[in-house]
Scaffold this motif. Sequence first.
Motif, PDB file in Angstrom:
ATOM      1  N   ASN A   1       9.911   1.160   6.541  1.00  0.00           N
ATOM      2  CA  ASN A   1       9.606   0.925   4.977  1.00  0.00           C
ATOM      3  C   ASN A   1       8.203   0.788   4.670  1.00  0.00           C
ATOM      4  O   ASN A   1       7.424   0.841   5.244  1.00  0.00           O
ATOM      5  CB  ASN A   1      10.337  -0.778   4.654  1.00  0.00           C
ATOM      6  N   VAL A   2       8.348   0.505   3.279  1.00  0.00           N
ATOM      7  CA  VAL A   2       6.864   0.648   2.509  1.00  0.00           C
ATOM      8  C   VAL A   2       6.404  -0.684   2.452  1.00  0.00           C
ATOM      9  O   VAL A   2       6.996  -1.538   2.433  1.00  0.00           O
ATOM     10  CB  VAL A   2       7.051   1.157   1.066  1.00  0.00           C
ATOM     11  N   PHE A   3       5.238  -0.871   3.017  1.00  0.00           N
ATOM     12  CA  PHE A   3       4.444  -2.018   2.911  1.00  0.00           C
ATOM     13  C   PHE A   3       3.579  -2.196   1.516  1.00  0.00           C
ATOM     14  O   PHE A   3       2.822  -1.159   1.394  1.00  0.00           O
ATOM     15  CB  PHE A   3       3.479  -2.173   4.060  1.00  0.00           C
ATOM     16  N   LEU A   4       3.559  -3.295   0.893  1.00  0.00           N
ATOM     17  CA  LEU A   4       2.853  -3.531  -0.221  1.00  0.00           C
ATOM     18  C   LEU A   4       1.616  -4.502  -0.065  1.00  0.00           C
ATOM     19  O   LEU A   4       1.811  -5.448   0.399  1.00  0.00           O
ATOM     20  CB  LEU A   4       3.690  -3.936  -1.488  1.00  0.00           C
TER      21      LEU A   4
ATOM     22  N   ASN B   1       1.722   3.193   6.187  1.00  0.00           N
ATOM     23  CA  ASN B   1       2.617   3.377   4.802  1.00  0.00           C
ATOM     24  C   ASN B   1       2.502   1.894   4.227  1.00  0.00           C
ATOM     25  O   ASN B   1       3.163   1.568   3.525  1.00  0.00           O
ATOM     26  CB  ASN B   1       4.117   3.611   5.268  1.00  0.00           C
ATOM     27  N   LEU B   2       0.958   1.834   4.404  1.00  0.00           N
ATOM     28  CA  LEU B   2       0.516   0.656   3.455  1.00  0.00           C
ATOM     29  C   LEU B   2       0.069   0.899   1.994  1.00  0.00           C
ATOM     30  O   LEU B   2      -0.962   1.567   2.365  1.00  0.00           O
ATOM     31  CB  LEU B   2      -0.111  -0.336   3.965  1.00  0.00           C
ATOM     32  N   TYR B   3       0.606   0.563   1.156  1.00  0.00           N
ATOM     33  CA  TYR B   3       0.006   1.036  -0.257  1.00  0.00           C
ATOM     34  C   TYR B   3      -0.750  -0.411  -0.713  1.00  0.00           C
ATOM     35  O   TYR B   3      -0.475  -1.346  -0.660  1.00  0.00           O
ATOM     36  CB  TYR B   3       0.961   1.232  -1.492  1.00  0.00           C
ATOM     37  N   PHE B   4      -2.198   0.011  -1.358  1.00  0.00           N
ATOM     38  CA  PHE B   4      -2.752  -1.126  -1.920  1.00  0.00           C
ATOM     39  C   PHE B   4      -3.702  -0.439  -2.879  1.00  0.00           C
ATOM     40  O   PHE B   4      -4.022   0.702  -2.980  1.00  0.00           O
ATOM     41  CB  PHE B   4      -3.791  -1.814  -0.905  1.00  0.00           C
ATOM     42  N   ILE B   5      -4.419  -1.404  -3.704  1.00  0.00           N
ATOM     43  CA  ILE B   5      -5.150  -0.875  -5.047  1.00  0.00           C
ATOM     44  C   ILE B   5      -6.636  -1.298  -4.327  1.00  0.00           C
ATOM     45  O   ILE B   5      -6.618  -2.782  -4.256  1.00  0.00           O
ATOM     46  CB  ILE B   5      -4.686  -1.492  -6.349  1.00  0.00           C
ATOM     47  N   GLU B   6      -7.657  -0.591  -4.355  1.00  0.00           N
ATOM     48  CA  GLU B   6      -8.828  -0.800  -3.875  1.00  0.00           C
ATOM     49  C   GLU B   6      -9.675  -1.119  -5.360  1.00  0.00           C
ATOM     50  O   GLU B   6      -9.641  -0.199  -6.186  1.00  0.00           O
ATOM     51  CB  GLU B   6      -9.537   0.257  -3.254  1.00  0.00           C
ATOM     52  N   SER B   7     -10.163  -2.279  -5.297  1.00  0.00           N
ATOM     53  CA  SER B   7     -10.952  -2.634  -6.681  1.00  0.00           C
ATOM     54  C   SER B   7     -12.345  -3.540  -6.170  1.00  0.00           C
ATOM     55  O   SER B   7     -12.360  -3.870  -5.071  1.00  0.00           O
ATOM     56  CB  SER B   7     -10.165  -3.339  -7.613  1.00  0.00           C
TER      57      SER B   7
END
Length: 245
Positions: free
Chosen positions: A32-35, A60-66
């Motif tokens: 699965n996709v990991f958030l 498959n880990l999605y994240f937002i870099e800020s």
Amino acid sequence: MGESRHVSSMKVVLPGDLIMELPVKPVDTSENVFLGPGLRWKDGVVRATRPGILKKDSRNLYFIESHQKRYIPQKREFVVGTVIKNKGNSYLVDIGSHEPATISFLAFENASKKTRKDLRLGDLIYGQLLVANKDMEPELVCIDFYNRAVGMGTLPDGGLLFKVPLHVARSLVNPSNPFLLELGARLSFSIVVGFNGRVWVKAKNMADMTSVMHAVSLLECMSTEEALIKMHSVIDSVLSQCAVD
């Protein structure tokens, strides 16, 4: 310093942007996709909750870099923390999040009720987050599934701890980033980077450790390519200043 993960940048996003459709809420399995940080699932879709660069790693880990400073604990991430309190059978560890993490005295290699791990206030720990969600306090371990330390545990005395923005920490642990390799060709040191923006370095003297800290700090305001060009002059400046002092 934990497992290697290739990270790729995808696009710039703003709060509320649609990232993907997921009819079923992701579960904790490898298929699965990991958030990760900056993403929220609701009503079958994933949207951004903050501005930044959408990224995806090899798990498959999605994240937002800020450019955020407050660390939000994420399961499986490796962090550097400071022991701040003894709670009987566990310790409280400051990892820079809104509340401290806990770690059991049994969560170390070869630890048992007879040979418990004794920690001192102020000790530095490199561990992995076993539990991390908004309804429970973060929980750390310093062993893997097979009860092996694999580099985790208390960090030796005599090192230098400093903080960097979270996006800098993530870039440093990216195996495709050549910065630490180039820095290691110039200076001899050991380094541990936590996803929580805390970096520990140990070298033969304080001048070298300070040089590493200043070199890494270049990544806060420069690209990796620009920092590599500037790195040697910064190191020369720090070493010459330390020699005068």
